[in-house]
Design a protein around this motif. Structure first.
Motif, PDB file in Angstrom:
ATOM      1  N   ARG A   1       0.989  -0.991   0.058  1.00  0.00           N
ATOM      2  CA  ARG A   1      -0.118  -0.109  -0.003  1.00  0.00           C
ATOM      3  C   ARG A   1       0.935   1.246   0.169  1.00  0.00           C
ATOM      4  O   ARG A   1       0.525   2.204  -0.526  1.00  0.00           O
ATOM      5  CB  ARG A   1      -1.062  -0.085   1.068  1.00  0.00           C
ATOM      6  N   SER A   2       2.035   1.123   0.673  1.00  0.00           N
ATOM      7  CA  SER A   2       2.896   2.579   0.776  1.00  0.00           C
ATOM      8  C   SER A   2       3.513   2.637  -0.678  1.00  0.00           C
ATOM      9  O   SER A   2       3.840   3.868  -0.854  1.00  0.00           O
ATOM     10  CB  SER A   2       3.849   2.515   1.788  1.00  0.00           C
ATOM     11  N   ALA A   3       3.586   1.644  -1.348  1.00  0.00           N
ATOM     12  CA  ALA A   3       4.089   1.867  -2.592  1.00  0.00           C
ATOM     13  C   ALA A   3       3.045   2.193  -3.789  1.00  0.00           C
ATOM     14  O   ALA A   3       3.318   1.895  -4.976  1.00  0.00           O
ATOM     15  CB  ALA A   3       4.798   0.441  -3.116  1.00  0.00           C
ATOM     16  N   GLY A   4       1.782   2.362  -3.214  1.00  0.00           N
ATOM     17  CA  GLY A   4       0.654   2.768  -4.238  1.00  0.00           C
ATOM     18  C   GLY A   4      -0.284   1.765  -4.662  1.00  0.00           C
ATOM     19  O   GLY A   4      -1.164   1.858  -5.262  1.00  0.00           O
ATOM     20  N   ALA A   5      -0.140   0.369  -4.102  1.00  0.00           N
ATOM     21  CA  ALA A   5      -0.950  -0.575  -4.424  1.00  0.00           C
ATOM     22  C   ALA A   5      -2.376  -0.447  -3.595  1.00  0.00           C
ATOM     23  O   ALA A   5      -2.675   0.189  -2.630  1.00  0.00           O
ATOM     24  CB  ALA A   5      -0.590  -2.025  -4.127  1.00  0.00           C
ATOM     25  N   ALA A   6      -3.498  -0.757  -4.145  1.00  0.00           N
ATOM     26  CA  ALA A   6      -4.986  -0.804  -3.649  1.00  0.00           C
ATOM     27  C   ALA A   6      -5.569  -2.337  -3.532  1.00  0.00           C
ATOM     28  O   ALA A   6      -5.346  -2.979  -4.674  1.00  0.00           O
ATOM     29  CB  ALA A   6      -5.846  -0.004  -4.432  1.00  0.00           C
ATOM     30  N   ASP A   7      -6.282  -2.389  -2.747  1.00  0.00           N
ATOM     31  CA  ASP A   7      -6.919  -3.777  -2.596  1.00  0.00           C
ATOM     32  C   ASP A   7      -8.163  -3.661  -3.665  1.00  0.00           C
ATOM     33  O   ASP A   7      -8.864  -2.960  -3.563  1.00  0.00           O
ATOM     34  CB  ASP A   7      -7.411  -4.026  -1.176  1.00  0.00           C
ATOM     35  N   ASP A   8      -8.153  -4.891  -4.479  1.00  0.00           N
ATOM     36  CA  ASP A   8      -9.338  -5.151  -5.605  1.00  0.00           C
ATOM     37  C   ASP A   8     -10.270  -5.860  -4.921  1.00  0.00           C
ATOM     38  O   ASP A   8     -11.194  -6.228  -5.635  1.00  0.00           O
ATOM     39  CB  ASP A   8      -8.809  -5.291  -6.702  1.00  0.00           C
ATOM     40  N   GLY A   9     -10.071  -6.285  -3.675  1.00  0.00           N
ATOM     41  CA  GLY A   9     -11.186  -7.150  -3.128  1.00  0.00           C
ATOM     42  C   GLY A   9     -11.002  -8.332  -2.687  1.00  0.00           C
ATOM     43  O   GLY A   9      -9.812  -8.624  -2.431  1.00  0.00           O
ATOM     44  N   GLY A  10     -11.680  -9.409  -2.798  1.00  0.00           N
ATOM     45  CA  GLY A  10     -11.597 -10.732  -2.436  1.00  0.00           C
ATOM     46  C   GLY A  10     -10.699 -11.476  -3.607  1.00  0.00           C
ATOM     47  O   GLY A  10     -10.626 -11.195  -4.609  1.00  0.00           O
ATOM     48  N   PHE A  11      -9.855 -12.400  -2.909  1.00  0.00           N
ATOM     49  CA  PHE A  11      -8.872 -13.051  -3.724  1.00  0.00           C
ATOM     50  C   PHE A  11      -8.676 -14.707  -3.287  1.00  0.00           C
ATOM     51  O   PHE A  11      -8.522 -14.572  -1.953  1.00  0.00           O
ATOM     52  CB  PHE A  11      -7.491 -12.460  -3.825  1.00  0.00           C
ATOM     53  N   ALA A  12      -8.591 -15.607  -3.897  1.00  0.00           N
ATOM     54  CA  ALA A  12      -8.502 -17.042  -3.479  1.00  0.00           C
ATOM     55  C   ALA A  12      -7.698 -17.428  -4.291  1.00  0.00           C
ATOM     56  O   ALA A  12      -7.505 -17.464  -5.592  1.00  0.00           O
ATOM     57  CB  ALA A  12     -10.010 -17.805  -3.562  1.00  0.00           C
ATOM     58  N   MET A  13      -6.604 -18.222  -3.845  1.00  0.00           N
ATOM     59  CA  MET A  13      -5.719 -18.823  -4.527  1.00  0.00           C
ATOM     60  C   MET A  13      -5.772 -20.527  -4.271  1.00  0.00           C
ATOM     61  O   MET A  13      -5.684 -20.985  -3.232  1.00  0.00           O
ATOM     62  CB  MET A  13      -4.147 -18.445  -4.089  1.00  0.00           C
ATOM     63  N   LEU A  14      -5.663 -20.915  -5.601  1.00  0.00           N
ATOM     64  CA  LEU A  14      -5.951 -22.569  -5.375  1.00  0.00           C
ATOM     65  C   LEU A  14      -4.505 -23.136  -6.055  1.00  0.00           C
ATOM     66  O   LEU A  14      -4.013 -22.414  -6.887  1.00  0.00           O
ATOM     67  CB  LEU A  14      -6.859 -22.924  -5.934  1.00  0.00           C
ATOM     68  N   THR A  15      -4.005 -24.155  -5.366  1.00  0.00           N
ATOM     69  CA  THR A  15      -2.803 -24.626  -6.040  1.00  0.00           C
ATOM     70  C   THR A  15      -2.897 -26.114  -6.370  1.00  0.00           C
ATOM     71  O   THR A  15      -3.755 -26.985  -5.807  1.00  0.00           O
ATOM     72  CB  THR A  15      -1.665 -24.560  -4.999  1.00  0.00           C
ATOM     73  N   TRP A  16      -2.237 -26.615  -7.283  1.00  0.00           N
ATOM     74  CA  TRP A  16      -1.928 -28.153  -7.655  1.00  0.00           C
ATOM     75  C   TRP A  16      -0.425 -28.382  -7.296  1.00  0.00           C
ATOM     76  O   TRP A  16       0.720 -27.788  -7.703  1.00  0.00           O
ATOM     77  CB  TRP A  16      -1.895 -28.498  -9.009  1.00  0.00           C
ATOM     78  N   GLU A  17      -0.317 -29.209  -6.318  1.00  0.00           N
ATOM     79  CA  GLU A  17       1.354 -29.502  -5.952  1.00  0.00           C
ATOM     80  C   GLU A  17       1.621 -31.000  -6.577  1.00  0.00           C
ATOM     81  O   GLU A  17       0.782 -31.815  -6.669  1.00  0.00           O
ATOM     82  CB  GLU A  17       1.390 -29.778  -4.397  1.00  0.00           C
ATOM     83  N   PHE A  18       2.832 -30.883  -6.978  1.00  0.00           N
ATOM     84  CA  PHE A  18       3.341 -32.164  -7.878  1.00  0.00           C
ATOM     85  C   PHE A  18       4.623 -32.525  -7.072  1.00  0.00           C
ATOM     86  O   PHE A  18       5.747 -31.842  -7.103  1.00  0.00           O
ATOM     87  CB  PHE A  18       3.806 -31.658  -9.262  1.00  0.00           C
ATOM     88  N   GLY A  19       4.560 -33.761  -6.536  1.00  0.00           N
ATOM     89  CA  GLY A  19       5.718 -34.356  -6.013  1.00  0.00           C
ATOM     90  C   GLY A  19       6.023 -33.846  -4.612  1.00  0.00           C
ATOM     91  O   GLY A  19       5.316 -33.632  -3.810  1.00  0.00           O
ATOM     92  N   ASP A  20       7.361 -33.602  -4.748  1.00  0.00           N
ATOM     93  CA  ASP A  20       8.063 -33.424  -3.190  1.00  0.00           C
ATOM     94  C   ASP A  20       8.234 -32.198  -2.839  1.00  0.00           C
ATOM     95  O   ASP A  20       8.580 -31.656  -2.118  1.00  0.00           O
ATOM     96  CB  ASP A  20       9.564 -33.976  -3.415  1.00  0.00           C
ATOM     97  N   GLY A  21       7.391 -31.207  -3.551  1.00  0.00           N
ATOM     98  CA  GLY A  21       7.308 -29.942  -3.211  1.00  0.00           C
ATOM     99  C   GLY A  21       8.275 -28.996  -3.832  1.00  0.00           C
ATOM    100  O   GLY A  21       8.281 -27.698  -3.619  1.00  0.00           O
ATOM    101  N   LEU A  22       9.297 -29.393  -4.422  1.00  0.00           N
ATOM    102  CA  LEU A  22      10.191 -28.524  -5.340  1.00  0.00           C
ATOM    103  C   LEU A  22       9.666 -28.371  -6.564  1.00  0.00           C
ATOM    104  O   LEU A  22       9.055 -29.227  -7.359  1.00  0.00           O
ATOM    105  CB  LEU A  22      11.695 -29.552  -5.214  1.00  0.00           C
ATOM    106  N   PRO A  23      10.026 -27.223  -7.137  1.00  0.00           N
ATOM    107  CA  PRO A  23       9.657 -26.804  -8.426  1.00  0.00           C
ATOM    108  C   PRO A  23      10.253 -28.056  -9.574  1.00  0.00           C
ATOM    109  O   PRO A  23      11.379 -28.450  -9.367  1.00  0.00           O
ATOM    110  CB  PRO A  23      10.097 -25.537  -8.864  1.00  0.00           C
ATOM    111  N   ALA A  24       9.745 -28.393 -10.577  1.00  0.00           N
ATOM    112  CA  ALA A  24      10.111 -29.234 -11.540  1.00  0.00           C
ATOM    113  C   ALA A  24      11.526 -28.550 -12.402  1.00  0.00           C
ATOM    114  O   ALA A  24      11.560 -27.249 -12.421  1.00  0.00           O
ATOM    115  CB  ALA A  24       9.009 -29.470 -12.698  1.00  0.00           C
ATOM    116  N   THR A  25      12.315 -29.336 -12.699  1.00  0.00           N
ATOM    117  CA  THR A  25      13.391 -28.852 -13.355  1.00  0.00           C
ATOM    118  C   THR A  25      13.469 -28.640 -14.769  1.00  0.00           C
ATOM    119  O   THR A  25      14.279 -28.041 -15.312  1.00  0.00           O
ATOM    120  CB  THR A  25      14.865 -29.527 -12.727  1.00  0.00           C
ATOM    121  N   ARG A  26      12.467 -29.449 -15.277  1.00  0.00           N
ATOM    122  CA  ARG A  26      12.519 -29.826 -16.748  1.00  0.00           C
ATOM    123  C   ARG A  26      13.714 -30.175 -17.299  1.00  0.00           C
ATOM    124  O   ARG A  26      14.635 -29.545 -17.901  1.00  0.00           O
ATOM    125  CB  ARG A  26      11.707 -28.473 -17.482  1.00  0.00           C
TER     126      ARG A  26
END
Length: 143
Positions: A118-143
């Motif tokens: 907020r001190s950097a100028g951002a404004a709250d746009d309301g509600g937000f939900a974040m849903l995730t899919w986890e794959f394996g051991d929790g580490l990002p894939a290396t591809r």
């Protein structure tokens, strides 16, 4: 304090103490090679004390926006405006690159992050939900 865009793997690895987990050289190289990935590092007396990362996203019907992916400031340097300065610097880059906005997901109880953004100028746009899919051991894939 000096804020600079990270341009080398060495810079990304030197800021490794600020990340959630140890950086990997191959992932750092891939980050730098990816178009639209931005990492800004704040230095005090030549030592990395904070960073912000952003990722551009492009969609055919909306154009380009930037996600503030992560912000961190080393504990001894918090509450000095470094996080807000890093955020404002990323906002400036997003504008320069023609993004129509910049957004960040924040938990509602993370008062420090909310205050910083907020001190950097951002404004709250309301509600937000974040849903995730986890794959394996929790580490990002290396591809």
């Amino acid at each position: 304090m000096d804020i600079r865009r990270a341009m080398t793997v060495t810079e990304l690895l030197a800021a490794g103490h600020l990340y959630d987990a140890p950086p990997r050289k191959a992932w750092a190289a891939r980050f730098l090679a990816a178009d639209g990935h931005v990492m800004l590092i704040a230095y005090v007396d030549g030592v990395p004390v904070g960073f912000v990362s952003g990722i551009e996203m492009l969609h055919p019907d909306r154009g380009t926006e930037m996600c503030l992916y992560e912000l961190a400031v080393d504990a001894p340097f918090r509450r000095r405006g470094i996080g807000a300065a890093l955020t404002r610097a990323l906002v400036d880059i997003a504008r320069e690159r023609g993004c129509y906005d910049l957004w960040v997901g924040v938990e509602r109880d993370n008062e420090a992050a909310l205050t910083t953004y907020r001190s950097a100028g951002a404004a709250d746009d309301g509600g937000f939900a974040m849903l995730t899919w986890e794959f394996g051991d929790g580490l990002p894939a290396t591809r």
